[in-house]
Design a protein around this motif. Structure first.
Motif, PDB file in Angstrom:
ATOM      1  N   ALA A   1       0.839  -1.202   0.000  1.00 30.51           N
ATOM      2  CA  ALA A   1       0.000   0.000   0.000  1.00 30.51           C
ATOM      3  C   ALA A   1       0.874   1.253   0.000  1.00 30.51           C
ATOM      4  O   ALA A   1       0.640   2.188  -0.772  1.00 30.51           O
ATOM      5  CB  ALA A   1      -0.930  -0.006   1.205  1.00 30.51           C
ATOM      6  N   THR A   2       1.912   1.251   0.833  1.00 30.97           N
ATOM      7  CA  THR A   2       2.805   2.411   0.898  1.00 30.97           C
ATOM      8  C   THR A   2       3.476   2.633  -0.457  1.00 30.97           C
ATOM      9  O   THR A   2       3.532   3.743  -0.965  1.00 30.97           O
ATOM     10  CB  THR A   2       3.893   2.169   1.980  1.00 30.97           C
ATOM     11  OG1 THR A   2       3.214   1.818   3.184  1.00 30.97           O
ATOM     12  CG2 THR A   2       4.753   3.387   2.203  1.00 30.97           C
TER      13      THR A   2
ATOM     14  N   HIS B   1      -1.597   3.646  -1.590  1.00 29.79           N
ATOM     15  CA  HIS B   1      -2.950   3.312  -1.127  1.00 29.79           C
ATOM     16  C   HIS B   1      -2.951   3.421   0.400  1.00 29.79           C
ATOM     17  O   HIS B   1      -1.892   3.354   1.025  1.00 29.79           O
ATOM     18  CB  HIS B   1      -3.322   1.868  -1.482  1.00 29.79           C
ATOM     19  CG  HIS B   1      -3.203   1.558  -2.940  1.00 29.79           C
ATOM     20  ND1 HIS B   1      -3.910   2.232  -3.904  1.00 29.79           N
ATOM     21  CD2 HIS B   1      -2.459   0.627  -3.608  1.00 29.79           C
ATOM     22  CE1 HIS B   1      -3.594   1.743  -5.095  1.00 29.79           C
ATOM     23  NE2 HIS B   1      -2.711   0.766  -4.951  1.00 29.79           N
ATOM     24  N   THR B   2      -4.150   3.537   0.954  1.00 28.68           N
ATOM     25  CA  THR B   2      -4.220   3.448   2.423  1.00 28.68           C
ATOM     26  C   THR B   2      -5.126   2.284   2.761  1.00 28.68           C
ATOM     27  O   THR B   2      -6.217   2.142   2.194  1.00 28.68           O
ATOM     28  CB  THR B   2      -4.862   4.698   3.090  1.00 28.68           C
ATOM     29  OG1 THR B   2      -5.387   5.539   2.075  1.00 28.68           O
ATOM     30  CG2 THR B   2      -3.931   5.405   4.014  1.00 28.68           C
ATOM     31  N   ILE B   3      -4.642   1.478   3.687  1.00 24.87           N
ATOM     32  CA  ILE B   3      -5.481   0.350   4.123  1.00 24.87           C
ATOM     33  C   ILE B   3      -5.978   0.633   5.527  1.00 24.87           C
ATOM     34  O   ILE B   3      -5.219   0.959   6.433  1.00 24.87           O
ATOM     35  CB  ILE B   3      -4.722  -0.983   4.118  1.00 24.87           C
ATOM     36  CG1 ILE B   3      -4.055  -1.241   2.759  1.00 24.87           C
ATOM     37  CG2 ILE B   3      -5.673  -2.127   4.458  1.00 24.87           C
ATOM     38  CD1 ILE B   3      -3.381  -2.606   2.631  1.00 24.87           C
TER      39      ILE B   3
ATOM     40  N   LYS C   1      10.074  -2.869  -0.380  1.00 27.26           N
ATOM     41  CA  LYS C   1      10.594  -1.489  -0.267  1.00 27.26           C
ATOM     42  C   LYS C   1      11.687  -1.230  -1.296  1.00 27.26           C
ATOM     43  O   LYS C   1      11.758  -0.165  -1.883  1.00 27.26           O
ATOM     44  CB  LYS C   1      11.166  -1.256   1.127  1.00 27.26           C
ATOM     45  CG  LYS C   1      10.104  -1.040   2.191  1.00 27.26           C
ATOM     46  CD  LYS C   1      10.769  -0.639   3.504  1.00 27.26           C
ATOM     47  CE  LYS C   1       9.768  -0.632   4.641  1.00 27.26           C
ATOM     48  NZ  LYS C   1      10.389  -0.934   5.935  1.00 27.26           N
ATOM     49  N   LYS C   2      12.538  -2.255  -1.498  1.00 27.77           N
ATOM     50  CA  LYS C   2      13.703  -2.070  -2.373  1.00 27.77           C
ATOM     51  C   LYS C   2      13.389  -2.181  -3.858  1.00 27.77           C
ATOM     52  O   LYS C   2      14.168  -1.743  -4.689  1.00 27.77           O
ATOM     53  CB  LYS C   2      14.746  -3.145  -2.048  1.00 27.77           C
ATOM     54  CG  LYS C   2      15.525  -2.866  -0.781  1.00 27.77           C
ATOM     55  CD  LYS C   2      16.603  -3.926  -0.614  1.00 27.77           C
ATOM     56  CE  LYS C   2      17.247  -3.882   0.747  1.00 27.77           C
ATOM     57  NZ  LYS C   2      17.605  -5.227   1.204  1.00 27.77           N
ATOM     58  N   THR C   3      12.257  -2.812  -4.194  1.00 26.17           N
ATOM     59  CA  THR C   3      11.980  -3.041  -5.613  1.00 26.17           C
ATOM     60  C   THR C   3      11.550  -1.745  -6.305  1.00 26.17           C
ATOM     61  O   THR C   3      10.706  -1.016  -5.787  1.00 26.17           O
ATOM     62  CB  THR C   3      10.847  -4.079  -5.778  1.00 26.17           C
ATOM     63  OG1 THR C   3      11.157  -5.196  -4.964  1.00 26.17           O
ATOM     64  CG2 THR C   3      10.692  -4.537  -7.213  1.00 26.17           C
ATOM     65  N   CYS C   4      12.130  -1.501  -7.470  1.00 27.09           N
ATOM     66  CA  CYS C   4      11.687  -0.350  -8.245  1.00 27.09           C
ATOM     67  C   CYS C   4      10.478  -0.770  -9.052  1.00 27.09           C
ATOM     68  O   CYS C   4      10.495  -1.839  -9.680  1.00 27.09           O
ATOM     69  CB  CYS C   4      12.776   0.088  -9.227  1.00 27.09           C
ATOM     70  SG  CYS C   4      14.268   0.573  -8.411  1.00 27.09           S
ATOM     71  N   ILE C   5       9.446   0.019  -9.057  1.00 27.75           N
ATOM     72  CA  ILE C   5       8.309  -0.340  -9.896  1.00 27.75           C
ATOM     73  C   ILE C   5       8.431   0.325 -11.252  1.00 27.75           C
ATOM     74  O   ILE C   5       8.790   1.480 -11.355  1.00 27.75           O
ATOM     75  CB  ILE C   5       6.936  -0.066  -9.224  1.00 27.75           C
ATOM     76  CG1 ILE C   5       6.965   1.218  -8.419  1.00 27.75           C
ATOM     77  CG2 ILE C   5       6.525  -1.233  -8.372  1.00 27.75           C
ATOM     78  CD1 ILE C   5       5.664   1.536  -7.712  1.00 27.75           C
TER      79      ILE C   5
END
Ligand code: IPM
Ligand code: MN
Length: 358
Positions: free
Chosen positions: A29-30, A34-36, A353-357
């Protein structure tokens, strides 16, 4: 996007595995802005202990007011060994399915290249297996008339199906087949059971609406056999409640571990996502249970309930990475080195966190 999710951790390892799925979902989500909003609710033996009901009204309200439900597992050995128990955790599951109208249970079976050796079946037999069961979930023998007669010496359970119940399940099967390889197998016991003959007649009458789908009709005993002989010959299978219960457990071991298979239950109200393994009470509280089936269920949730495919695929990607790097709980460990439930969660969160989208 704002996602309202009900979190039903349940019993046994449920709380531990759902906690990791929650952390992974929050990381996703971060990443994607998005917010959950998670709302926790009680079920199963936990709810029996607390309020005397395995699916309390308050939990139902929370489920009805959410966009999706992430569910752990229910069941406790103290009830298993007591056939006279009036209230059982499993009743909560059945009540939940019925009250939420969850008539279709979607259970995929697929293999992971890095775990192919873990399967009890020969790898040349299972290579490329990627099938989906659609199990009818709110009718049949699970919900039919049952009882005792003859002073308790005769017992009966009845399997009843209405045409409309078959149509709504089969429709999902045809639609899924259209999105995949256009092959649909209807599993029944039409050589013996009248309810199966209604299944077959109904599904046959629907073929005309889906001319591209090639439908096969197979008896459940033959499917049980072919499933371990040639699992990769199947794609989408539809079946009634009890046959589906049995065959999906059989199918779940093809991948090498029951701890890996996710599922979704969909219907008229909020959809529910859960691992197909049970509450595994022997492992409860030890931080050793495999959280991947629940995490992959969260991936199904992102894709099916929120149509967030990229988010779902990132979860699947990091899960695959963790398997390839052997960041696994003891059930999957080959080397003797294994990670705890929460360490696997840590690794996945970190990797997201580390993966680039792209
Ligand atoms: C499942 C389970 C349940 C079922 C039990 C716990 C009632 O085995 O989800 O497959 O039989 O449906
Ligand atoms: Mn089952």
């Amino acid at each position: 996007m704002k996602l309202n999710i009900a979190l039903l951790a349940g019993d046994g390892i449920g709380p531990e595995v759902t906690e990791q799925a929650l952390r992974v979902s929050n990381a996703i989500a971060t990443k994607f802005n998005h917010t959950i909003n998670w709302t926790r609710a009680i079920t199963g033996a936990d709810a029996i202990d607390k309020v005397g009901d395995p699916y309390p009204d308050e939990t139902h309200e929370i489920c009805m007011n959410s966009d999706a439900i992430l569910f752990g597992a229910i069941g406790h050995p103290k009830f298993d060994n007591d056939p006279s128990a009036k209230i059982r955790p499993e009743q909560g599951l059945l009540k939940m399915r019925k009250k939420l109208g969850l008539f279709a249970n979607i259970r995929p079976t697929f293999t992971f290249p890095s775990l192919i050796e873990k399967s009890p079946l020969k790898k040349e037999r299972i290579n490329g297996t990627d099938l989906i069961f659609l199990r009818e979930l709110t009718s049949g023998i699970y919900f039919g008339e049952r009882g005792r007669k003859d002073n308790g010496n005769t017992a009966f359970d009845t399997c009843t199906y209405k045409r409309v119940e078959i149509i709504r399940l089969a429709k999902k099967g045809f639609e899924l087949a259209m999105k995949r390889s256009k092959k649909l197998c209807c599993v029944d016991k039409a050589n013996v059971l009248e309810s199966s003959r209604l299944w077959r007649e109904t599904v046959k009458s629907m073929e005309i609406d889906y001319p591209e789908v090639e439908v096969s009709y197979e008896f459940v005993d033959a499917v049980a056999m072919r499933l371990v002989q040639w699992p990769n010959s199947y794609d989408v299978l539809i079946t009634e409640n009890l046959f589906g219960d049995i065959l999906t457990d059989e199918a779940s071991v093809i991948s090498g571990s029951m701890g890996l298979m996710p599922s979704a239950s969909v219907g008229t109200e909020t959809s529910l996502f859960e691992p197909i393994h049970g509450s595994y009470p022997q492992a409860a509280g030890k931080n050793i249970a495999n959280p991947l089936a629940t995490i992959l269920s969260a991936a199904m949730m992102f894709e099916d309930a929120f149509l967030l495919k990229q988010e779902a695929n990132l979860i699947r990607e990091v899960v695959n990475n963790s398997l390839e790097k052997s960041i696994v709980t003891e059930d999957l460990s080959e080397s003797g080195k294994s990670y705890s439930t929460s360490e696997v969660g840590d690794w996945l969160v970190d990797n997201i966190k580390k993966t680039c989208i792209k």
